[in-house]
Design a protein around this motif. Sequence first.
Motif, short mmCIF file in Angstrom:
data_model
loop_
_atom_site.label_atom_id
_atom_site.label_comp_id
_atom_site.label_asym_id
_atom_site.label_seq_id
_atom_site.Cartn_x
_atom_site.Cartn_y
_atom_site.Cartn_z
N VAL A 1 0.83 -1.21 0.00
CA VAL A 1 0.00 0.00 0.00
C VAL A 1 0.87 1.26 0.00
N ALA A 2 1.93 1.27 0.77
CA ALA A 2 2.79 2.45 0.88
C ALA A 2 3.64 2.69 -0.37
N ASN A 3 4.14 1.60 -0.98
CA ASN A 3 5.12 1.74 -2.06
C ASN A 3 4.64 1.23 -3.42
N GLY A 4 3.48 0.59 -3.43
CA GLY A 4 2.97 0.05 -4.68
C GLY A 4 3.59 -1.27 -5.07
N ALA B 1 -9.73 -3.80 -0.87
CA ALA B 1 -8.58 -3.85 0.03
C ALA B 1 -8.08 -2.45 0.38
N LEU B 2 -8.21 -1.53 -0.57
CA LEU B 2 -7.75 -0.16 -0.35
C LEU B 2 -8.84 0.74 0.25
N HIS B 3 -10.04 0.22 0.38
CA HIS B 3 -11.19 1.01 0.84
C HIS B 3 -11.34 2.27 -0.01
N ALA B 4 -11.30 2.06 -1.33
CA ALA B 4 -11.34 3.17 -2.28
C ALA B 4 -12.17 2.79 -3.50
N ASP B 5 -12.58 3.80 -4.24
CA ASP B 5 -13.23 3.54 -5.52
C ASP B 5 -12.19 2.99 -6.48
N GLY B 6 -12.65 2.37 -7.55
CA GLY B 6 -11.71 1.83 -8.51
C GLY B 6 -12.31 1.62 -9.88
N ASP B 7 -11.44 1.62 -10.87
CA ASP B 7 -11.81 1.34 -12.25
C ASP B 7 -10.94 0.19 -12.73
N VAL B 8 -11.58 -0.85 -13.23
CA VAL B 8 -10.89 -2.06 -13.66
C VAL B 8 -10.98 -2.14 -15.18
N ALA B 9 -9.85 -2.23 -15.83
CA ALA B 9 -9.78 -2.47 -17.27
C ALA B 9 -9.28 -3.89 -17.45
N THR B 10 -10.08 -4.73 -18.05
CA THR B 10 -9.73 -6.14 -18.19
C THR B 10 -10.22 -6.63 -19.54
N GLU B 11 -10.20 -7.92 -19.73
CA GLU B 11 -10.67 -8.48 -20.99
C GLU B 11 -11.35 -9.81 -20.75
N CYS B 12 -12.23 -10.16 -21.65
CA CYS B 12 -12.91 -11.44 -21.59
C CYS B 12 -11.89 -12.54 -21.89
N ALA B 13 -11.83 -13.54 -21.03
CA ALA B 13 -10.88 -14.63 -21.23
C ALA B 13 -11.22 -15.48 -22.44
N CYS B 14 -12.47 -15.47 -22.86
CA CYS B 14 -12.89 -16.28 -24.01
C CYS B 14 -12.58 -15.59 -25.34
N VAL C 1 -6.03 -2.03 -12.62
CA VAL C 1 -6.94 -1.35 -11.71
C VAL C 1 -6.38 0.02 -11.37
N ARG C 2 -7.22 1.03 -11.49
CA ARG C 2 -6.87 2.37 -10.99
C ARG C 2 -7.66 2.55 -9.70
N SER C 3 -6.93 2.69 -8.59
CA SER C 3 -7.57 2.83 -7.29
C SER C 3 -6.57 3.37 -6.30
N GLY C 4 -7.04 4.19 -5.38
CA GLY C 4 -6.16 4.71 -4.33
C GLY C 4 -5.01 5.53 -4.86
N GLY C 5 -5.20 6.18 -6.01
CA GLY C 5 -4.16 7.04 -6.57
C GLY C 5 -3.05 6.32 -7.31
N ARG C 6 -3.21 5.02 -7.54
CA ARG C 6 -2.20 4.24 -8.25
C ARG C 6 -2.85 3.32 -9.27
N THR C 7 -2.00 2.75 -10.10
CA THR C 7 -2.44 1.69 -11.00
C THR C 7 -1.85 0.39 -10.48
N TRP C 8 -2.71 -0.62 -10.39
CA TRP C 8 -2.37 -1.92 -9.83
C TRP C 8 -2.63 -3.00 -10.86
N THR C 9 -2.21 -4.20 -10.55
CA THR C 9 -2.49 -5.36 -11.39
C THR C 9 -3.11 -6.44 -10.50
N GLY C 10 -4.21 -6.99 -10.98
CA GLY C 10 -4.83 -8.13 -10.30
C GLY C 10 -4.43 -9.41 -11.01
#
Length: 148
Positions: free
Chosen positions: A17-20, A97-110, A76-85
């Motif tokens: 959380v502190a360092n990304g 986990a961050l107790h924040a709003d978020g935007d997820v950009a992903t793709e259909c696995a099929c 994922v854009r959340s908590g002021g950073r970009t993350w990877t799930g």
Amino acid sequence: MDAVDLDVRRHVYFSVVANGRPPTTAEASAALGMSPDEIAATYRRLHDAHALVLQPGTGDVWMANPFCFAPTPHRVRSGGRTWTGTCCWDALGIPGALHADGDVATECACCGDALELVVRAGELVGGADLLCHVLVPARRWWDDIGFT
């Protein structure tokens, strides 16, 4: 897991959380006053307990679920950073986990179609009409957690 394992695990998540990113063995060693060998052994125990995942063949943290530290199609854009799930499901867990709003950009696995998911105030408000298909039964996830 014992108290030391839990302290090291908490430090990993604090660092994420502190360092990304998770701490290296040397960074955790310095922060916690333990030897690098003790940290490496603790990371291994946490891996064996499915409390985090190490990169195959290394002692580096690959996943501290829901966070992943390798490229995936689940950003994922959340908590002021970009993350990877690790997967779409984990990507949705990052705002939680961050107790924040978020935007997820992903793709259909099929089919590979781009998907956008939006989390606001702890609720899925964009993409909520999508269906999630979990290919691998839960009892088999840890057979190959990177694929799952």
